[in-house]
Design a protein around this motif. Structure first.
Motif: not given
Length: 495
Positions: A148-177
């Motif tokens: 939902l947070n990414l959708s709020l940004l993409r709603k305002r940022f309508k350009t292909s230059e807006f880049k999003v890279e994801t990582r998993e952090v936390g061996t137990a929770t595997q939280t997406m960053v």
């Protein structure tokens, strides 16, 4: 129990047993067989993590594919219309997909499973900003869901230059960053540095963005914040367009922006949604109130303890009359009132919102009045401590407010030992520390020290938008112009 990294069995019941043993005990694990005359087919999911409507549609679609063909072909069965899928081959991959909200399809005779992307995690609805309220401008805030947070940004940022890279952090929770940046503006070295520091985060669980912040911060021991946290998507967009990098953590309603400078903590989102001529006095007021929140009690103690000759005679006589009969020295009187005020403010924060503000305000008034009537503190000290608290409330950034609250105490102690000389020496030490701080390579006091004249348009003052034609040079963006690229006029167009 089989190895969690082993291959999924070609028999459906054995595959169900492998996954069940891996998650056991898991009372919300659901297994749904699909009737077929040719082969056994089962669908596995975890209740509460999937969208029930999309799941049932996918099951019905798979059932039709099975019934329409006498022989089940994997490439037909795994192509469910309207649902994204990916193949999983090991038990650990299947378990991870289930925990991420996917539904798993296992077919008898096929040594792999298919994960359907039908996730639907519980999340609160988008609401107004609570920590950064404004009367004007956008009124949407981030929530606890990364998508939902990414959708709020993409709603305002309508350009292909807006880049999003994801990582998993936390061996137990595997939280997406998620790492956010504008490819055409953000300096590549800055983006690489954020990636490198994020890869160095080794921890078993991440439940909030503060855990990531403490791992990637520049100074390990500093009370001054070197990253900016905001719950407003509009502030994130503005920061990305300046060449900064953002960081979103799944489960946290805040976005961390880096690098940051000291002057940014004294600017409010409201400054950009009102006329620039009105923003000027408000910014000047915040700069004044920051130093007042840090120095006001210390100056009061210094003037009454060592430097009485700097006060006018009528004023010193009035203050001396107030302190007659007070059993404590001025420094203990100040420290006691400051600790009492901070305790009431902390109690108001921890109590429910309906009664928290009433307790902090009424408690301060009642305790202050009772202390004056009992002869424990002077009325002047109550006024000074209350004014200090009000001054700290004018600061828009919580991290800077907490730093100012902590700095009050060493300044009061220095004033009680050395008077105004101690306040001056400690003040120079604090300013020197601020000058030495860096946030991802950017000097903390820039564009004041080092001085960047072109960036001074948005520090103490806020210049009109038509004057701010370039990006802040302190962040070394790739593209300096804020005007963008204007389309060329065709030859047949008249001026």
């Amino acid at each position: 129990m089989r190895d969690s990294n082993g291959m999924i069995s070609i028999k459906t019941m054995e595959a169900v047993r492998q996954i069940s043993e891996q998650l056991n005990p898991c009372p919300d694990l659901r297994v749904q067989p699909i009737t077929s005359d040719t082969r056994a087919v089962v669908v596995i999911w975890i209740d509460g993590l999937v969208d029930d409507v999309r799941l049932q549609d996918a099951i019905l679609a798979a059932s039709r594919l099975i019934s329409e063909t006498k022989r089940i072909r994997p490439h037909r069965l795994f192509a469910v219309p309207g649902v994204a899928t990916h193949a999983v081959e090991t038990v650990s991959e299947a378990t991870k997909a289930l925990l991420n909200g996917c539904a798993i399809t296992c077919v008898d005779g096929i040594n792999r499973a298919q994960a359907w992307h039908v996730a639907h995690f519980p999340a609160r609805s988008i609401d107004r900003p609570e920590n950064e309220p404004t009367l004007n401008g956008p009124q949407e805030a981030f929530v606890d869901n990364l998508s939902l947070n990414l959708s709020l940004l993409r709603k305002r940022f309508k350009t292909s230059e807006f880049k999003v890279e994801t990582r998993e952090v936390g061996t137990a929770t595997q939280t997406m960053v998620a790492i956010l940046y504008h490819k055409a503006i953000a300096k590549e070295a800055l983006v690489h540095e954020v990636r490198r520091r994020l890869e160095g985060v080794v921890v078993d669980h991440v439940v909030d963005i503060n855990q990531v912040r403490e791992f990637i911060n520049d100074p390990r021991f500093s009370i001054f914040p070197t990253t900016e946290e905001t719950e407003r998507p509009d502030r994130v967009i503005a920061g990305l367009l300046e060449g900064r990098v953002g960081l979103l953590v799944d489960g946290s309603p805040m976005c961390m922006m880096m690098p940051v400078t000291f002057s940014m903590f004294l600017s409010s989102p409201e400054d950009y949604y009102m006329n620039y001529s009105l923003a000027l006095p408000l910014r000047l007021l915040r700069h004044l109130m920051f130093w007042a929140s840090v120095l006001l009690p210390a100056l009061y103690v210094a003037l009454l303890t060592y430097n009485q000759d700097l006060l006018p005679t009528p004023l010193i006589m009035s203050v001396a009359a107030q302190h007659s009969g007070i059993p404590f020295p001025t420094v203990l009187e100040a420290l006691g009132m400051m600790i009492a005020f901070e305790s009431l403010r902390e109690a108001g924060t921890r109590l429910p919102r309906a009664v928290g503000q009433s307790v902090s305000i009424v408690g301060t008034l009642v305790i202050g009045d009772a202390a004056v009537r009992a002869g424990l503190v002077s009325p002047g000290m109550v006024i000074i401590v209350s004014a200090t608290g009000v001054a700290s409330f004018t600061l828009p950034a919580l991290g800077l407010v907490q730093a100012a609250r902590l700095l009050q105490f060493p300044f009061v102690i220095a004033a009680s030992l050395f008077g105004l000389y101690g306040v001056l020496m400690l003040g120079l030490a604090v300013v020197g520390r601020l000058a030495a701080l860096r946030s991802f390579g950017v000097p903390y006091l820039s564009p004041i020290a080092p001085n960047i004249l072109g960036d001074m348009k948005d520090v103490v003052i806020r210049a009109p938008w038509w004057m701010m034609r370039t990006q802040p040079r302190q962040f070394e963006p790739k593209r300096m112009s804020r005007l963008g690229v204007r389309p060329r006029k065709s030859r047949g167009t008249r001026n």
